[in-house]
Design a protein around this motif. Structure first.
Motif, PDB file in Angstrom:
ATOM      1  N   PRO A  16       0.826  -1.206   0.000  1.00  0.00           N
ATOM      2  CA  PRO A  16       0.000   0.000   0.000  1.00  0.00           C
ATOM      3  C   PRO A  16       0.861   1.258   0.000  1.00  0.00           C
ATOM      4  N   ASN A  17       2.123   1.124   0.409  1.00  0.00           N
ATOM      5  CA  ASN A  17       3.013   2.279   0.400  1.00  0.00           C
ATOM      6  C   ASN A  17       3.247   2.805  -1.015  1.00  0.00           C
ATOM      7  N   ASP A  18       3.042   1.959  -2.037  1.00  0.00           N
ATOM      8  CA  ASP A  18       3.157   2.417  -3.425  1.00  0.00           C
ATOM      9  C   ASP A  18       2.143   3.511  -3.732  1.00  0.00           C
ATOM     10  N   LEU A  19       1.024   3.489  -3.033  1.00  0.00           N
ATOM     11  CA  LEU A  19       0.008   4.540  -3.217  1.00  0.00           C
ATOM     12  C   LEU A  19       0.579   5.918  -2.906  1.00  0.00           C
ATOM     13  N   ILE A  20       1.400   5.988  -1.900  1.00  0.00           N
ATOM     14  CA  ILE A  20       1.991   7.272  -1.508  1.00  0.00           C
ATOM     15  C   ILE A  20       2.819   7.827  -2.664  1.00  0.00           C
ATOM     16  N   GLU A  21       3.606   6.964  -3.275  1.00  0.00           N
ATOM     17  CA  GLU A  21       4.434   7.386  -4.411  1.00  0.00           C
ATOM     18  C   GLU A  21       3.559   7.854  -5.580  1.00  0.00           C
ATOM     19  N   MET A  22       2.476   7.127  -5.847  1.00  0.00           N
ATOM     20  CA  MET A  22       1.568   7.517  -6.932  1.00  0.00           C
ATOM     21  C   MET A  22       0.919   8.866  -6.643  1.00  0.00           C
ATOM     22  N   MET A  23       0.536   9.089  -5.386  1.00  0.00           N
ATOM     23  CA  MET A  23      -0.068  10.365  -5.003  1.00  0.00           C
ATOM     24  C   MET A  23       0.927  11.506  -5.207  1.00  0.00           C
TER      25      MET A  23
END
Length: 189
Positions: free
Chosen positions: A123-130
């Motif tokens: 879910p930490n990949d979401l932070i990068e996408m944001m």
């Protein structure tokens, strides 16, 4: 942004899921929008994780109740919708909080790091996408609503599906309009 205040609230206690689902939305109570107290003391990490997962679930329920269309659904449809969307709402909200705080990891409301299994993706990949798309608060709020208002959720009644589809179309148009205002002709890459 009131939901952020509720998520970090010192007064919000959560409670039994049936009580949370059937009582008036806590977001309407301004006294709950304060800083969270120190978390309870736990005898082991499993109890601590279980407490914070239940707390985050109750926050997802409060978020859902803030939508008029959710309150129009039958109790059964509300339960089915929450069963299928509450985890995504929690992860998306946690990732956005981390993004806003320039953190690379998602956390529970109390600041504890969320540990996920390696086979589930991060879910930490979401932070990068944001960060890549410079997610703003309006885009976040509209996207979160679209996560919740899923008319394709398995088990939703025909009437519930109709309500959700109408709201989803409305939120999709709002998101498209906001994105066009933000990025104009260049769009988002």
């Amino acid at each position: 942004m009131k939901m952020h205040g509720l998520r970090k609230s010192r007064e919000y206690k959560g409670g039994a899921l049936l009580d949370i689902l059937t009582r008036p939305p806590a977001i309407e109570n301004k006294e709950t929008l304060m800083e969270i107290r120190d978390s309870p003391i736990f005898i082991n990490d499993c109890a601590r994780t279980e407490f914070w997962l239940n707390y985050e679930l109750s926050i997802s329920i409060e978020y859902a109740k803030s939508h008029a269309v959710f309150r129009k659904l039958t109790f059964c449809d509300q339960c089915v919708l929450l069963e299928h969307t509450h985890l995504a709402i929690f992860v998306f909200t946690s990732a956005y909080d981390s993004y806003c705080n320039e953190s690379k990891e998602i956390h529970y409301s109390n600041g504890d790091k969320i540990v996920v299994g390696g086979d589930t993706g991060s879910p930490n990949d979401l932070i990068e996408m944001m960060a890549r798309c410079s997610l703003d608060s309006v885009t976040f709020a509209l996207s979160k609503a679209l996560i919740l208002l899923n008319p394709d959720t398995c088990g939703i009644s025909a009437e519930g599906n109709k309500f959700l589809e109408q709201e989803r179309v409305r939120y999709t148009r709002l998101l498209a309009s906001h994105t066009f205002e933000r990025f104009g002709d260049r769009g988002i890459a």
